[in-house]
Design a protein around this motif. Sequence first.
Motif, PDB file in Angstrom:
ATOM      1  N   LYS A 196       0.836  -1.203   0.000  1.00  0.00           N
ATOM      2  CA  LYS A 196       0.000   0.000   0.000  1.00  0.00           C
ATOM      3  C   LYS A 196       0.875   1.260   0.000  1.00  0.00           C
ATOM      4  O   LYS A 196       0.614   2.209  -0.747  1.00  0.00           O
ATOM      5  N   MET A 197       1.928   1.270   0.813  1.00  0.00           N
ATOM      6  CA  MET A 197       2.834   2.420   0.879  1.00  0.00           C
ATOM      7  C   MET A 197       3.570   2.599  -0.454  1.00  0.00           C
ATOM      8  O   MET A 197       3.749   3.733  -0.916  1.00  0.00           O
ATOM      9  N   ALA A 198       3.981   1.505  -1.084  1.00  0.00           N
ATOM     10  CA  ALA A 198       4.668   1.597  -2.373  1.00  0.00           C
ATOM     11  C   ALA A 198       3.735   2.175  -3.430  1.00  0.00           C
ATOM     12  O   ALA A 198       4.148   2.999  -4.252  1.00  0.00           O
ATOM     13  N   GLN A 199       2.472   1.782  -3.402  1.00  0.00           N
ATOM     14  CA  GLN A 199       1.490   2.307  -4.355  1.00  0.00           C
ATOM     15  C   GLN A 199       1.256   3.796  -4.118  1.00  0.00           C
ATOM     16  O   GLN A 199       1.172   4.579  -5.063  1.00  0.00           O
ATOM     17  N   GLU A 200       1.176   4.208  -2.849  1.00  0.00           N
ATOM     18  CA  GLU A 200       0.990   5.631  -2.530  1.00  0.00           C
ATOM     19  C   GLU A 200       2.195   6.455  -2.990  1.00  0.00           C
ATOM     20  O   GLU A 200       2.040   7.544  -3.540  1.00  0.00           O
ATOM     21  N   ASN A 201       3.406   5.921  -2.782  1.00  0.00           N
ATOM     22  CA  ASN A 201       4.616   6.624  -3.229  1.00  0.00           C
ATOM     23  C   ASN A 201       4.621   6.780  -4.745  1.00  0.00           C
ATOM     24  O   ASN A 201       5.008   7.829  -5.259  1.00  0.00           O
ATOM     25  N   LEU A 202       4.191   5.741  -5.455  1.00  0.00           N
ATOM     26  CA  LEU A 202       4.125   5.799  -6.917  1.00  0.00           C
ATOM     27  C   LEU A 202       3.118   6.857  -7.360  1.00  0.00           C
ATOM     28  O   LEU A 202       3.409   7.667  -8.253  1.00  0.00           O
ATOM     29  N   GLU A 203       1.953   6.901  -6.730  1.00  0.00           N
ATOM     30  CA  GLU A 203       0.931   7.890  -7.076  1.00  0.00           C
ATOM     31  C   GLU A 203       1.419   9.316  -6.788  1.00  0.00           C
ATOM     32  O   GLU A 203       1.199  10.226  -7.588  1.00  0.00           O
ATOM     33  N   ASN A 204       2.089   9.497  -5.644  1.00  0.00           N
ATOM     34  CA  ASN A 204       2.627  10.815  -5.302  1.00  0.00           C
ATOM     35  C   ASN A 204       3.682  11.259  -6.312  1.00  0.00           C
ATOM     36  O   ASN A 204       3.722  12.432  -6.699  1.00  0.00           O
ATOM     37  N   ALA A 205       4.531  10.336  -6.725  1.00  0.00           N
ATOM     38  CA  ALA A 205       5.572  10.665  -7.702  1.00  0.00           C
ATOM     39  C   ALA A 205       4.949  11.045  -9.043  1.00  0.00           C
ATOM     40  O   ALA A 205       5.389  12.005  -9.690  1.00  0.00           O
ATOM     41  N   LYS A 206       3.908  10.329  -9.451  1.00  0.00           N
ATOM     42  CA  LYS A 206       3.227  10.651 -10.713  1.00  0.00           C
ATOM     43  C   LYS A 206       2.585  12.037 -10.643  1.00  0.00           C
ATOM     44  O   LYS A 206       2.667  12.822 -11.584  1.00  0.00           O
ATOM     45  N   ALA A 207       1.951  12.338  -9.510  1.00  0.00           N
ATOM     46  CA  ALA A 207       1.306  13.642  -9.347  1.00  0.00           C
ATOM     47  C   ALA A 207       2.337  14.766  -9.352  1.00  0.00           C
ATOM     48  O   ALA A 207       2.123  15.808  -9.989  1.00  0.00           O
ATOM     49  N   PHE A 208       3.468  14.566  -8.706  1.00  0.00           N
ATOM     50  CA  PHE A 208       4.514  15.592  -8.656  1.00  0.00           C
ATOM     51  C   PHE A 208       5.127  15.790 -10.040  1.00  0.00           C
ATOM     52  O   PHE A 208       5.393  16.925 -10.443  1.00  0.00           O
ATOM     53  N   ALA A 209       5.327  14.700 -10.780  1.00  0.00           N
ATOM     54  CA  ALA A 209       5.876  14.812 -12.135  1.00  0.00           C
ATOM     55  C   ALA A 209       4.911  15.562 -13.043  1.00  0.00           C
ATOM     56  O   ALA A 209       5.327  16.381 -13.871  1.00  0.00           O
ATOM     57  N   LYS A 210       3.613  15.308 -12.886  1.00  0.00           N
ATOM     58  CA  LYS A 210       2.612  16.001 -13.693  1.00  0.00           C
ATOM     59  C   LYS A 210       2.583  17.490 -13.357  1.00  0.00           C
ATOM     60  O   LYS A 210       2.470  18.343 -14.242  1.00  0.00           O
ATOM     61  N   GLU A 211       2.699  17.808 -12.059  1.00  0.00           N
ATOM     62  CA  GLU A 211       2.700  19.202 -11.625  1.00  0.00           C
ATOM     63  C   GLU A 211       3.937  19.934 -12.146  1.00  0.00           C
ATOM     64  O   GLU A 211       3.875  21.108 -12.498  1.00  0.00           O
TER      65      GLU A 211
END
Length: 149
Positions: free
Chosen positions: A56-71
């Motif tokens: 779950k933590m790995a999935q959250e980190n992946l989602e956060n990284a995707k959101a930051f890259a998009k921003e």
Amino acid sequence: MKVILLEDVKSLGKKGEVVNVSDGYARNMILPKKLGVEANNKNLNDLKLKNQHAEKMAQENLENAKAFAKELSGKEVTVTLKTGEGGKTFGSISTKEIAAAAKEQLDMELDKKKMQLPDGGLKTLGVHEIKIKFHPKVTGSLKVKIAEE
């Protein structure tokens, strides 16, 4: 005897694996040195819950990284470089300077170690696009405008 390894054990297995070892090896080596615990129902359930939490933590980190890259995509920072006659530049722009400019201009913390510059750094005036690795599966880009000082 089945044991759950709490640490990596050479020639036996990695942390979190359930391995089958002889009773004597488990009693005399694995359990006293706290390299593992007996694989009973409680410990197996704890391992399962710990693995679910890690996923779950790995999935959250992946989602956060995707959101930051998009921003970050489409954003630009401006860095100055000292130039001489005829537009000849002195030195180059490093990742440390880019990270400082991003903090100042965009109010974003970027890790200078995760930036990928061409060999020798950025040495020419103009707009350059650099890659930033936020996660092993996520790479973003940032435009760096190099202007005359």
